[in-house]
Write an enzyme that holds these catalytic residues in place. Structure first.
Site, PDB file in Angstrom:
ATOM      1  N   GLY A 104      25.550  62.328  31.300  1.00 27.06           N
ATOM      2  CA  GLY A 104      26.231  63.576  31.646  1.00 27.06           C
ATOM      3  C   GLY A 104      26.169  64.628  30.556  1.00 27.06           C
ATOM      4  O   GLY A 104      25.987  65.813  30.837  1.00 27.06           O
ATOM      5  N   THR A 105      26.317  64.210  29.321  1.00 29.04           N
ATOM      6  CA  THR A 105      26.337  65.185  28.221  1.00 29.04           C
ATOM      7  C   THR A 105      24.994  65.900  28.122  1.00 29.04           C
ATOM      8  O   THR A 105      24.935  67.132  28.024  1.00 29.04           O
ATOM      9  CB  THR A 105      26.666  64.471  26.891  1.00 29.04           C
ATOM     10  OG1 THR A 105      27.916  63.797  27.049  1.00 29.04           O
ATOM     11  CG2 THR A 105      26.738  65.437  25.732  1.00 29.04           C
ATOM     12  N   ASN A 107      37.783  65.459  35.375  1.00 31.92           N
ATOM     13  CA  ASN A 107      37.825  64.060  34.933  1.00 31.92           C
ATOM     14  C   ASN A 107      39.204  63.646  34.440  1.00 31.92           C
ATOM     15  O   ASN A 107      39.545  62.472  34.461  1.00 31.92           O
ATOM     16  CB  ASN A 107      36.803  63.815  33.824  1.00 31.92           C
ATOM     17  CG  ASN A 107      37.002  64.748  32.662  1.00 31.92           C
ATOM     18  OD1 ASN A 107      36.902  65.967  32.812  1.00 31.92           O
ATOM     19  ND2 ASN A 107      37.311  64.208  31.499  1.00 31.92           N
ATOM     20  N   HIS A 115      26.968  55.491  34.199  1.00 29.58           N
ATOM     21  CA  HIS A 115      28.022  54.559  33.779  1.00 29.58           C
ATOM     22  C   HIS A 115      29.388  54.846  34.392  1.00 29.58           C
ATOM     23  O   HIS A 115      30.314  54.053  34.235  1.00 29.58           O
ATOM     24  CB  HIS A 115      28.101  54.458  32.245  1.00 29.58           C
ATOM     25  CG  HIS A 115      28.711  55.623  31.533  1.00 29.58           C
ATOM     26  ND1 HIS A 115      29.988  55.597  31.050  1.00 29.58           N
ATOM     27  CD2 HIS A 115      28.218  56.838  31.202  1.00 29.58           C
ATOM     28  CE1 HIS A 115      30.257  56.751  30.428  1.00 29.58           C
ATOM     29  NE2 HIS A 115      29.204  57.516  30.511  1.00 29.58           N
ATOM     30  N   THR A 119       9.520  59.653  27.194  1.00 30.06           N
ATOM     31  CA  THR A 119       9.119  58.522  28.035  1.00 30.06           C
ATOM     32  C   THR A 119      10.285  58.101  28.910  1.00 30.06           C
ATOM     33  O   THR A 119      11.415  57.971  28.440  1.00 30.06           O
ATOM     34  CB  THR A 119       8.662  57.340  27.154  1.00 30.06           C
ATOM     35  OG1 THR A 119       7.567  57.787  26.371  1.00 30.06           O
ATOM     36  CG2 THR A 119       8.241  56.151  27.996  1.00 30.06           C
ATOM     37  N   CYS A 173      36.202  60.809  25.297  1.00 24.10           N
ATOM     38  CA  CYS A 173      35.446  61.375  24.180  1.00 24.10           C
ATOM     39  C   CYS A 173      36.383  61.971  23.144  1.00 24.10           C
ATOM     40  O   CYS A 173      36.039  62.132  21.990  1.00 24.10           O
ATOM     41  CB  CYS A 173      34.490  62.452  24.672  1.00 24.10           C
ATOM     42  SG  CYS A 173      33.580  61.931  26.093  1.00 24.10           S
TER      43      CYS A 173
HETATM   44  C1  LIG Z   1      33.367  65.264  33.611  1.00 25.73           C
HETATM   45  C2  LIG Z   1      32.496  64.613  32.581  1.00 25.73           C
HETATM   46  N1  LIG Z   1      31.385  65.249  32.167  1.00 25.73           N
HETATM   47  C3  LIG Z   1      30.558  64.729  31.269  1.00 25.73           C
HETATM   48  C4  LIG Z   1      30.807  63.502  30.695  1.00 25.73           C
HETATM   49  C5  LIG Z   1      29.838  62.945  29.707  1.00 25.73           C
HETATM   50  O1  LIG Z   1      29.015  62.001  30.360  1.00 25.73           O
HETATM   51  P1  LIG Z   1      28.174  60.922  29.523  1.00 25.73           P
HETATM   52  O2  LIG Z   1      29.181  59.966  28.946  1.00 25.73           O
HETATM   53  O3  LIG Z   1      27.288  60.263  30.543  1.00 25.73           O
HETATM   54  O4  LIG Z   1      27.405  61.662  28.492  1.00 25.73           O
HETATM   55  C6  LIG Z   1      31.952  62.803  31.071  1.00 25.73           C
HETATM   56  C7  LIG Z   1      32.291  61.509  30.424  1.00 25.73           C
HETATM   57  O5  LIG Z   1      33.449  61.217  30.132  1.00 25.73           O
HETATM   58  C8  LIG Z   1      32.819  63.364  32.051  1.00 25.73           C
HETATM   59  O6  LIG Z   1      33.931  62.739  32.447  1.00 25.73           O
END
Ligand SMILES: Cc1ncc(COP(=O)(O)O)c(C=O)c1O
Length: 389
Positions: free
Chosen positions: A69-70, A156, A206, A242, A330
Protein backbone atom coordinates in the site's frame (compact mmCIF):
# COMPACT_ATOMS: atom_id res chain seq x y z
CA UNK A 1 -2.50 -17.90 22.29
CA UNK A 2 -3.50 -14.25 22.31
CA UNK A 3 -6.77 -12.95 20.94
CA UNK A 4 -6.14 -10.95 17.78
CA UNK A 5 -8.45 -8.00 17.08
CA UNK A 6 -6.12 -5.92 14.91
CA UNK A 7 -6.86 -7.00 11.32
CA UNK A 8 -6.56 -3.43 10.02
CA UNK A 9 -2.87 -3.49 11.02
CA UNK A 10 -2.25 -6.85 9.35
CA UNK A 11 -4.20 -10.07 8.97
CA UNK A 12 -3.21 -13.71 9.56
CA UNK A 13 -1.82 -15.41 6.46
CA UNK A 14 -4.40 -17.94 5.29
CA UNK A 15 -3.18 -21.56 5.27
CA UNK A 16 -4.09 -22.12 1.62
CA UNK A 17 -2.31 -18.86 0.68
CA UNK A 18 0.81 -19.92 2.57
CA UNK A 19 0.85 -23.22 0.59
CA UNK A 20 0.56 -21.43 -2.74
CA UNK A 21 3.22 -18.90 -1.69
CA UNK A 22 5.82 -21.45 -0.56
CA UNK A 23 5.09 -23.75 -3.50
CA UNK A 24 5.99 -20.93 -5.92
CA UNK A 25 9.02 -19.55 -4.09
CA UNK A 26 11.20 -22.32 -5.55
CA UNK A 27 10.02 -21.85 -9.13
CA UNK A 28 13.00 -20.65 -11.15
CA UNK A 29 12.80 -18.03 -13.88
CA UNK A 30 12.66 -14.28 -14.32
CA UNK A 31 9.32 -13.42 -15.92
CA UNK A 32 11.13 -11.06 -18.30
CA UNK A 33 13.39 -13.84 -19.64
CA UNK A 34 12.49 -15.25 -23.02
CA UNK A 35 13.41 -18.88 -22.30
CA UNK A 36 10.78 -21.42 -21.28
CA UNK A 37 11.48 -21.15 -17.51
CA UNK A 38 11.04 -17.38 -17.64
CA UNK A 39 7.89 -17.67 -19.71
CA UNK A 40 6.42 -20.24 -17.29
CA UNK A 41 6.89 -17.72 -14.47
CA UNK A 42 5.41 -15.00 -16.70
CA UNK A 43 2.30 -17.18 -17.09
CA UNK A 44 2.00 -17.52 -13.29
CA UNK A 45 2.24 -13.79 -12.97
CA UNK A 46 -0.31 -13.06 -15.70
CA UNK A 47 -2.72 -15.61 -14.21
CA UNK A 48 -2.39 -13.84 -10.83
CA UNK A 49 -2.91 -10.44 -12.47
CA UNK A 50 -6.14 -11.67 -14.08
CA UNK A 51 -7.48 -13.01 -10.75
CA UNK A 52 -6.63 -9.81 -8.83
CA UNK A 53 -8.21 -7.71 -11.60
CA UNK A 54 -11.44 -9.74 -11.34
CA UNK A 55 -11.45 -9.39 -7.53
CA UNK A 56 -11.22 -5.59 -7.71
CA UNK A 57 -13.38 -5.09 -10.81
CA UNK A 58 -10.56 -3.97 -13.11
CA UNK A 59 -9.04 -5.05 -16.43
CA UNK A 60 -5.88 -7.15 -16.11
CA UNK A 61 -3.81 -4.50 -17.90
CA UNK A 62 -4.74 -2.05 -15.12
CA UNK A 63 -2.99 -4.03 -12.35
CA UNK A 64 0.52 -2.72 -11.57
CA UNK A 65 2.25 -4.91 -8.99
CA UNK A 66 4.02 -3.07 -6.16
CA UNK A 67 5.45 -3.95 -2.76
CA UNK A 68 2.25 -2.87 -0.94
CA UNK A 69 0.00 0.00 0.00
CA UNK A 70 2.71 2.50 0.86
CA UNK A 71 4.48 2.12 -2.47
CA UNK A 72 1.18 2.15 -4.39
CA UNK A 73 0.15 5.43 -2.75
CA UNK A 74 3.56 7.02 -3.35
CA UNK A 75 3.50 5.95 -6.99
CA UNK A 76 0.00 7.33 -7.53
CA UNK A 77 0.58 10.61 -5.69
CA UNK A 78 3.99 11.49 -7.12
CA UNK A 79 3.25 9.92 -10.51
CA UNK A 80 0.00 11.85 -10.96
CA UNK A 81 1.51 15.08 -9.68
CA UNK A 82 4.46 14.99 -12.11
CA UNK A 83 2.27 13.90 -15.01
CA UNK A 84 -0.14 16.78 -14.42
CA UNK A 85 2.79 19.21 -14.04
CA UNK A 86 3.99 18.04 -17.48
CA UNK A 87 0.59 18.95 -18.90
CA UNK A 88 0.49 22.38 -17.23
CA UNK A 89 2.95 23.94 -14.77
CA UNK A 90 0.05 25.73 -13.06
CA UNK A 91 -1.50 22.49 -11.83
CA UNK A 92 0.02 22.20 -8.38
CA UNK A 93 -2.94 21.86 -5.98
CA UNK A 94 -3.40 18.45 -4.38
CA UNK A 95 -6.70 17.88 -2.58
CA UNK A 96 -6.96 15.39 0.25
CA UNK A 97 -7.94 15.16 3.92
CA UNK A 98 -6.03 15.08 7.19
CA UNK A 99 -7.76 11.79 8.04
CA UNK A 100 -5.81 9.83 5.40
CA UNK A 101 -3.15 7.24 6.27
CA UNK A 102 0.38 8.62 6.56
CA UNK A 103 1.20 6.75 3.34
CA UNK A 104 -0.92 9.43 1.61
CA UNK A 105 -0.36 12.47 3.84
CA UNK A 106 3.43 12.19 3.89
CA UNK A 107 4.02 11.94 0.11
CA UNK A 108 1.71 14.95 -0.34
CA UNK A 109 3.66 16.88 2.29
CA UNK A 110 6.86 15.81 0.55
CA UNK A 111 5.54 17.26 -2.72
CA UNK A 112 4.71 20.50 -0.89
CA UNK A 113 8.20 20.70 0.58
CA UNK A 114 10.21 19.68 -2.47
CA UNK A 115 8.11 20.12 -5.62
CA UNK A 116 6.09 23.29 -5.13
CA UNK A 117 2.77 21.51 -4.52
CA UNK A 118 0.02 23.27 -2.61
CA UNK A 119 -2.07 21.00 -0.37
CA UNK A 120 -5.76 21.62 0.17
CA UNK A 121 -6.88 19.59 3.21
CA UNK A 122 -10.66 19.26 3.08
CA UNK A 123 -12.94 19.80 6.03
CA UNK A 124 -14.00 16.62 7.85
CA UNK A 125 -16.83 16.51 10.42
CA UNK A 126 -16.50 15.38 14.06
CA UNK A 127 -17.76 11.97 12.89
CA UNK A 128 -15.31 11.67 10.00
CA UNK A 129 -17.50 12.73 7.09
CA UNK A 130 -16.00 14.71 4.22
CA UNK A 131 -17.86 17.87 3.34
CA UNK A 132 -18.75 17.14 -0.30
CA UNK A 133 -20.33 20.52 -1.00
CA UNK A 134 -17.21 22.37 0.14
CA UNK A 135 -15.20 20.08 -2.18
CA UNK A 136 -17.58 20.95 -5.01
CA UNK A 137 -17.18 24.70 -4.33
CA UNK A 138 -13.41 24.47 -4.09
CA UNK A 139 -13.11 22.45 -7.32
CA UNK A 140 -15.44 24.80 -9.21
CA UNK A 141 -13.31 27.78 -8.19
CA UNK A 142 -9.84 26.27 -8.62
CA UNK A 143 -10.16 23.53 -11.25
CA UNK A 144 -7.56 25.05 -13.57
CA UNK A 145 -4.89 24.67 -10.89
CA UNK A 146 -5.90 21.30 -9.44
CA UNK A 147 -3.48 18.47 -10.01
CA UNK A 148 -5.47 15.56 -8.54
CA UNK A 149 -7.64 14.48 -5.60
CA UNK A 150 -6.71 11.69 -3.18
CA UNK A 151 -9.44 10.33 -0.88
CA UNK A 152 -9.33 6.95 0.80
CA UNK A 153 -12.15 4.45 0.13
CA UNK A 154 -12.57 3.69 3.84
CA UNK A 155 -10.66 4.99 6.82
CA UNK A 156 -8.32 2.44 8.39
CA UNK A 157 -8.68 3.93 11.85
CA UNK A 158 -12.37 4.81 12.29
CA UNK A 159 -13.80 2.56 9.51
CA UNK A 160 -15.91 5.32 7.89
CA UNK A 161 -16.59 4.65 4.19
CA UNK A 162 -16.29 7.68 1.91
CA UNK A 163 -18.61 8.51 -0.97
CA UNK A 164 -16.10 7.89 -3.77
CA UNK A 165 -18.79 8.11 -6.49
CA UNK A 166 -19.74 11.65 -5.37
CA UNK A 167 -16.07 12.71 -5.42
CA UNK A 168 -15.27 11.26 -8.88
CA UNK A 169 -18.45 12.87 -10.24
CA UNK A 170 -17.25 16.32 -9.12
CA UNK A 171 -13.77 15.70 -10.54
CA UNK A 172 -15.00 14.25 -13.86
CA UNK A 173 -16.54 17.57 -14.89
CA UNK A 174 -12.99 18.99 -15.17
CA UNK A 175 -11.13 15.74 -16.04
CA UNK A 176 -9.31 15.86 -12.69
CA UNK A 177 -7.84 12.44 -11.80
CA UNK A 178 -8.85 10.90 -8.45
CA UNK A 179 -6.72 8.43 -6.49
CA UNK A 180 -8.13 6.29 -3.68
CA UNK A 181 -6.29 4.32 -1.02
CA UNK A 182 -8.50 1.22 -0.72
CA UNK A 183 -6.05 -0.71 1.47
CA UNK A 184 -8.47 -0.76 4.44
CA UNK A 185 -11.59 -1.18 2.31
CA UNK A 186 -10.68 -3.96 -0.10
CA UNK A 187 -12.02 -7.30 1.15
CA UNK A 188 -14.24 -5.64 3.74
CA UNK A 189 -16.67 -3.76 1.51
CA UNK A 190 -17.48 -3.85 -2.20
CA UNK A 191 -14.64 -2.22 -4.16
CA UNK A 192 -15.23 -2.06 -7.91
CA UNK A 193 -12.65 -0.09 -9.85
CA UNK A 194 -14.51 -0.08 -13.19
CA UNK A 195 -17.58 1.58 -11.66
CA UNK A 196 -15.65 3.99 -9.44
CA UNK A 197 -14.53 6.66 -11.91
CA UNK A 198 -11.09 6.56 -10.27
CA UNK A 199 -7.78 7.05 -12.08
CA UNK A 200 -5.81 4.97 -9.55
CA UNK A 201 -6.50 2.78 -6.50
CA UNK A 202 -4.20 1.08 -3.96
CA UNK A 203 -4.60 -2.39 -2.45
CA UNK A 204 -2.29 -4.51 -0.30
CA UNK A 205 -2.13 -8.31 0.17
CA UNK A 206 -1.38 -8.49 3.89
CA UNK A 207 -4.65 -6.83 4.82
CA UNK A 208 -6.65 -9.68 3.23
CA UNK A 209 -4.88 -12.83 4.40
CA UNK A 210 -1.98 -12.55 1.94
CA UNK A 211 1.75 -12.04 2.58
CA UNK A 212 3.43 -8.76 3.52
CA UNK A 213 5.45 -7.20 0.70
CA UNK A 214 3.09 -7.32 -2.28
CA UNK A 215 0.25 -5.08 -3.38
CA UNK A 216 -1.01 -3.33 -6.45
CA UNK A 217 -1.77 0.06 -7.85
CA UNK A 218 -4.77 -0.20 -10.16
CA UNK A 219 -4.20 2.33 -12.97
CA UNK A 220 -7.04 3.07 -15.37
CA UNK A 221 -6.12 2.52 -19.02
CA UNK A 222 -6.95 6.17 -19.64
CA UNK A 223 -4.75 7.42 -16.75
CA UNK A 224 -1.22 8.68 -17.19
CA UNK A 225 1.47 8.48 -14.51
CA UNK A 226 5.13 9.44 -14.40
CA UNK A 227 7.26 6.57 -13.15
CA UNK A 228 9.01 7.15 -9.82
CA UNK A 229 11.45 4.22 -10.07
CA UNK A 230 13.31 3.69 -13.33
CA UNK A 231 14.93 0.51 -14.58
CA UNK A 232 13.85 -2.47 -16.66
CA UNK A 233 10.57 -0.92 -17.78
CA UNK A 234 8.34 -3.63 -16.29
CA UNK A 235 4.66 -2.96 -15.56
CA UNK A 236 3.95 -0.61 -18.49
CA UNK A 237 7.14 1.26 -17.59
CA UNK A 238 5.34 2.58 -14.50
CA UNK A 239 7.08 0.34 -11.97
CA UNK A 240 10.41 -1.19 -12.88
CA UNK A 241 11.85 -4.18 -11.03
CA UNK A 242 11.82 -7.96 -11.32
CA UNK A 243 8.34 -9.17 -10.57
CA UNK A 244 7.47 -11.27 -7.53
CA UNK A 245 5.59 -14.22 -9.02
CA UNK A 246 5.23 -16.22 -5.77
CA UNK A 247 3.89 -13.14 -3.99
CA UNK A 248 1.55 -12.41 -6.91
CA UNK A 249 0.15 -15.96 -6.83
CA UNK A 250 -0.38 -15.72 -3.06
CA UNK A 251 -1.95 -12.27 -3.36
CA UNK A 252 -4.25 -13.53 -6.13
CA UNK A 253 -5.60 -16.37 -3.99
CA UNK A 254 -6.05 -14.10 -0.95
CA UNK A 255 -7.80 -11.45 -3.09
CA UNK A 256 -10.04 -14.04 -4.76
CA UNK A 257 -11.11 -15.50 -1.40
CA UNK A 258 -11.65 -12.05 0.10
CA UNK A 259 -13.81 -10.98 -2.86
CA UNK A 260 -15.78 -14.27 -2.87
CA UNK A 261 -16.41 -14.24 0.85
CA UNK A 262 -16.93 -10.57 1.52
CA UNK A 263 -20.78 -10.50 1.31
CA UNK A 264 -21.12 -13.38 3.78
CA UNK A 265 -18.27 -12.05 5.92
CA UNK A 266 -19.83 -8.59 6.04
CA UNK A 267 -22.95 -10.14 7.62
CA UNK A 268 -21.00 -12.41 10.00
CA UNK A 269 -18.50 -9.74 11.09
CA UNK A 270 -21.04 -6.96 11.49
CA UNK A 271 -23.02 -9.23 13.87
CA UNK A 272 -19.85 -9.88 15.91
CA UNK A 273 -18.87 -6.20 15.77
CA UNK A 274 -22.37 -5.05 16.83
CA UNK A 275 -22.27 -7.43 19.76
CA UNK A 276 -18.86 -6.03 20.74
CA UNK A 277 -20.15 -2.44 20.47
CA UNK A 278 -23.29 -3.12 22.53
CA UNK A 279 -21.31 -4.82 25.27
CA UNK A 280 -18.65 -2.06 25.40
CA UNK A 281 -21.43 0.50 25.90
CA UNK A 282 -22.92 -1.60 28.74
CA UNK A 283 -19.51 -1.72 30.44
CA UNK A 284 -18.85 2.00 29.94
CA UNK A 285 -21.87 4.06 28.88
CA UNK A 286 -19.57 7.10 28.54
CA UNK A 287 -17.60 5.42 25.71
CA UNK A 288 -18.29 7.04 22.34
CA UNK A 289 -18.50 4.98 19.15
CA UNK A 290 -16.85 6.93 16.33
CA UNK A 291 -18.78 7.51 13.10
CA UNK A 292 -21.88 5.87 14.60
CA UNK A 293 -24.27 7.52 12.14
CA UNK A 294 -22.14 6.97 9.01
CA UNK A 295 -21.56 3.98 6.69
CA UNK A 296 -18.67 2.05 8.24
CA UNK A 297 -16.66 -1.09 7.56
CA UNK A 298 -18.35 -4.13 9.09
CA UNK A 299 -15.14 -5.28 10.75
CA UNK A 300 -14.32 -2.02 12.56
CA UNK A 301 -15.27 -0.70 16.02
CA UNK A 302 -13.56 2.51 17.08
CA UNK A 303 -14.22 4.08 20.47
CA UNK A 304 -13.17 7.12 22.42
CA UNK A 305 -12.86 6.49 26.16
CA UNK A 306 -12.56 10.02 27.51
CA UNK A 307 -10.35 10.22 30.55
CA UNK A 308 -8.39 7.13 29.50
CA UNK A 309 -5.21 6.97 27.51
CA UNK A 310 -5.61 4.62 24.56
CA UNK A 311 -2.00 3.55 25.06
CA UNK A 312 -2.76 2.45 28.65
CA UNK A 313 -5.84 0.54 27.49
CA UNK A 314 -3.82 -1.14 24.75
CA UNK A 315 -1.07 -2.10 27.19
CA UNK A 316 -3.49 -3.47 29.83
CA UNK A 317 -5.48 -5.43 27.23
CA UNK A 318 -2.25 -6.82 25.83
CA UNK A 319 -1.30 -7.98 29.34
CA UNK A 320 -4.65 -9.77 29.42
CA UNK A 321 -3.82 -11.46 26.08
CA UNK A 322 -5.89 -9.28 23.73
CA UNK A 323 -4.27 -7.43 20.79
CA UNK A 324 -6.03 -4.22 19.77
CA UNK A 325 -4.81 -0.87 18.51
CA UNK A 326 -5.05 2.83 19.20
CA UNK A 327 -4.94 3.64 15.52
CA UNK A 328 -2.65 3.06 12.60
CA UNK A 329 -0.01 0.40 13.37
CA UNK A 330 2.57 2.45 11.53
CA UNK A 331 2.26 5.09 14.22
CA UNK A 332 2.32 2.58 17.07
CA UNK A 333 5.41 2.87 19.17
CA UNK A 334 5.34 6.59 18.55
CA UNK A 335 3.39 7.98 21.47
CA UNK A 336 1.07 10.47 19.85
CA UNK A 337 -2.55 11.50 19.71
CA UNK A 338 -4.53 10.23 16.72
CA UNK A 339 -3.95 12.54 13.76
CA UNK A 340 -7.25 11.25 12.35
CA UNK A 341 -9.30 12.42 15.33
CA UNK A 342 -7.46 15.75 15.40
CA UNK A 343 -8.21 16.25 11.68
CA UNK A 344 -11.87 15.62 12.54
CA UNK A 345 -11.72 18.64 14.85
CA UNK A 346 -11.76 16.57 18.04
CA UNK A 347 -9.80 17.77 21.07
CA UNK A 348 -6.59 16.24 22.43
CA UNK A 349 -8.49 14.27 25.11
CA UNK A 350 -10.50 12.43 22.43
CA UNK A 351 -7.42 12.01 20.24
CA UNK A 352 -5.50 10.37 23.10
CA UNK A 353 -8.39 8.18 24.24
CA UNK A 354 -8.97 6.04 21.12
CA UNK A 355 -9.19 2.29 20.89
CA UNK A 356 -9.70 0.38 17.63
CA UNK A 357 -10.83 -3.23 17.33
CA UNK A 358 -10.80 -4.75 13.84
CA UNK A 359 -11.99 -8.24 12.95
CA UNK A 360 -11.44 -10.60 10.04
CA UNK A 361 -11.58 -14.09 8.60
CA UNK A 362 -10.45 -15.95 11.73
CA UNK A 363 -12.38 -13.83 14.24
CA UNK A 364 -14.94 -15.65 16.39
CA UNK A 365 -17.46 -14.95 19.14
CA UNK A 366 -14.89 -16.29 21.60
CA UNK A 367 -12.50 -13.47 20.59
CA UNK A 368 -15.17 -10.85 21.28
CA UNK A 369 -16.03 -12.55 24.60
CA UNK A 370 -12.36 -12.53 25.66
CA UNK A 371 -12.03 -8.83 24.82
CA UNK A 372 -15.22 -7.98 26.71
CA UNK A 373 -14.04 -10.01 29.72
CA UNK A 374 -10.73 -8.11 29.82
CA UNK A 375 -12.13 -4.63 29.19
CA UNK A 376 -13.54 -3.58 32.62
CA UNK A 377 -10.21 -4.09 34.39
CA UNK A 378 -8.36 -2.36 31.57
CA UNK A 379 -10.64 0.70 31.76
CA UNK A 380 -10.39 0.81 35.55
CA UNK A 381 -6.60 0.48 35.37
CA UNK A 382 -6.26 3.13 32.67
CA UNK A 383 -8.48 5.58 34.56
CA UNK A 384 -6.59 4.93 37.79
CA UNK A 385 -3.25 5.42 36.07
CA UNK A 386 -4.51 8.88 35.23
CA UNK A 387 -2.50 8.91 32.05
CA UNK A 388 -5.05 10.93 30.15
CA UNK A 389 -4.78 14.61 29.83
C1 LIG B 1 -5.27 2.80 4.69
C2 LIG B 1 -3.87 2.27 4.59
N1 LIG B 1 -3.09 2.70 3.58
C3 LIG B 1 -1.84 2.27 3.41
C4 LIG B 1 -1.28 1.36 4.28
C5 LIG B 1 0.11 0.89 4.05
O1 LIG B 1 0.06 -0.38 3.43
P1 LIG B 1 1.34 -1.35 3.42
O2 LIG B 1 1.52 -1.81 4.84
O3 LIG B 1 0.96 -2.47 2.51
O4 LIG B 1 2.49 -0.56 2.91
C6 LIG B 1 -2.04 0.90 5.36
C7 LIG B 1 -1.44 -0.02 6.36
O5 LIG B 1 -1.68 0.09 7.56
C8 LIG B 1 -3.38 1.36 5.51
O6 LIG B 1 -4.15 0.95 6.52
Amino acid sequence: MSVYLDYAATSPLRDEVLSVFTEHLKVIGNPSSVHSSGQAVRRLLEEAREIIAAAVGAHRSEIIFTSGGTESNNLAIKGLFWQRKNESVDRNIVISTGTEHHAVIDPIEWLVKHEGAEAKWLEVSHDGEINISSLQDYVDKNHERISFISIMWANNEIGVINDIAAITKIAARYQIPVHSDAVAAFGHTEVNFANSGLATLSISAHKVGGPVGIGALVVARSAKLEAIAHGGGQERGIRSGTLNAAGAQAFALAAKLAAQEHSAEEIRLSALRNDLVDRVLLIDPTAKLTGASLPRLANNAHFVFRGCSGDSLLFLLDQAGVCVSVGSACQAGINSASHVLLAMGRDEIDAWGCLRMTLGHESTQADVDAFIAALPAAIAGARKAGLAN
